[in-house]
Design an enzyme around this catalytic site. Structure first.
Site, PDB file in Angstrom:
ATOM      1  N   ALA A  60       0.814  -1.215   0.000  1.00 54.36           N
ATOM      2  CA  ALA A  60       0.000   0.000   0.000  1.00 54.36           C
ATOM      3  C   ALA A  60       0.848   1.265   0.000  1.00 54.36           C
ATOM      4  O   ALA A  60       1.946   1.313   0.575  1.00 54.36           O
ATOM      5  CB  ALA A  60      -0.927   0.001   1.210  1.00 54.36           C
ATOM      6  N   GLY A 110       0.268  -6.234  -0.045  1.00 55.82           N
ATOM      7  CA  GLY A 110      -0.588  -6.200  -1.223  1.00 55.82           C
ATOM      8  C   GLY A 110       0.127  -6.596  -2.495  1.00 55.82           C
ATOM      9  O   GLY A 110      -0.486  -7.145  -3.420  1.00 55.82           O
ATOM     10  N   GLU A 133       1.651  -8.145   7.392  1.00 59.26           N
ATOM     11  CA  GLU A 133       0.714  -7.191   7.992  1.00 59.26           C
ATOM     12  C   GLU A 133       0.544  -7.337   9.501  1.00 59.26           C
ATOM     13  O   GLU A 133       0.246  -6.358  10.198  1.00 59.26           O
ATOM     14  CB  GLU A 133      -0.656  -7.321   7.311  1.00 59.26           C
ATOM     15  CG  GLU A 133      -0.739  -6.723   5.918  1.00 59.26           C
ATOM     16  CD  GLU A 133      -0.288  -7.663   4.821  1.00 59.26           C
ATOM     17  OE1 GLU A 133      -0.529  -7.364   3.644  1.00 59.26           O
ATOM     18  OE2 GLU A 133       0.331  -8.716   5.147  1.00 59.26           O
TER      19      GLU A 133
END
Length: 253
Positions: A60, A110, A133
């Site tokens: 991101a 991502g 994450e």
């Protein structure tokens, strides 16, 4: 952010959003636009996703993430962004053509979820991949928990996701996260060869086989019946009848 080129049945989508191919709302929108353009063409059967940078995709966009996090409506915007990534990656996964991710460098968060949405993955031995994450108290919600589990099974997914573990190309191959892993110096040539090889096969048959493979893990779908229906479709197609006829009469041997 992207560059698209089509030649010899291979559509090559170049990720070129410096410095790290960060993903954002604008990135998602432009990716959809490229897929819209591909939907209008019938001269490709393989989508080859690769990066022109030293990384594949690092996840991101931090500026956009920071803006959402501190905004009054930040929670709703963040959930909307997650759903947006899910829709894009599901669209890539559902493409009728064969999709290949060429992972030349870091593919994290991502960025790795994008690669997991592809049918095939080839990685440089030196590349780093993972879904880290949990280090931020988050989870890989753009399909990462689902696709990694389907690929490598629950035990390995638990190890990799809960441990926020990053692996190189060799370990990714051992775990089943990628299908090929080669030295970085050989990656581009090997990936291009794979793309050409898959593009040389009958596209309509690959589409039918992909539908059957998808049915194998789709709840509520009888995969064996899907095989029958796809076989029926193939046997009524002019291309299959031409190929099988030539094979049976010995004219293509």
């Amino acid at each position: 952010m992207f560059h698209l080129q089509v030649a010899d049945g291979v559509s090559t989508l170049l990720l070129e959003h410096a410095p790290v191919n960060a993903m954002s709302d604008a990135w998602v929108k432009e990716f959809h636009s490229l897929l819209d353009r591909l939907d209008e063409r019938n001269d490709w059967s393989v989508l080859h996703i690769r990066s022109t940078l030293k990384v594949f995709a690092a996840g991101a966009d931090l500026k956009e993430m920071r803006e959402r996090f501190f905004a009054a409506d930040g929670l709703d915007r963040q959930i909307s962004a997650v759903r947006g990534y899910q829709r894009l990656f599901s669209r890539i996964e559902a493409l009728p053509g064969v999709t290949l991710a060429e992972i030349n460098g870091a593919a994290l968060g991502g960025g790795f979820e994008l690669a997991l949405a592809c049918d095939l993955r080839i990685a440089a031995l030196e590349a780093k991949m993972g879904l880290p994450e949990l280090r931020l108290g988050l989870l890989p919600g753009a399909g990462g928990t689902q696709r990694m589990t389907r690929l490598v099974g629950r035990p390995a997914a638990l190890r990799l996701i809960l441990g926020a573990e990053q692996v190189d190309g060799a370990e990714a191959l051992r775990q089943g996260l990628v299908q090929w892993s080669v030295p970085a110096a050989e990656l581009a040539m090997k990936a291009a060869d794979i793309a050409r090889r898959y593009a040389a096969l009958p596209a309509h048959a690959a589409k039918a086989a992909k539908a059957c493979i998808t049915a194998a893990t789709a709840p509520g779908i009888n995969g064996f019946e899907e095989e029958v229906q796809q076989t029926r479709f193939l046997l009524t197609s002019d291309k299959t009848r031409e190929l099988v006829g030539a094979f049976l009469t010995g004219t293509n041997r």
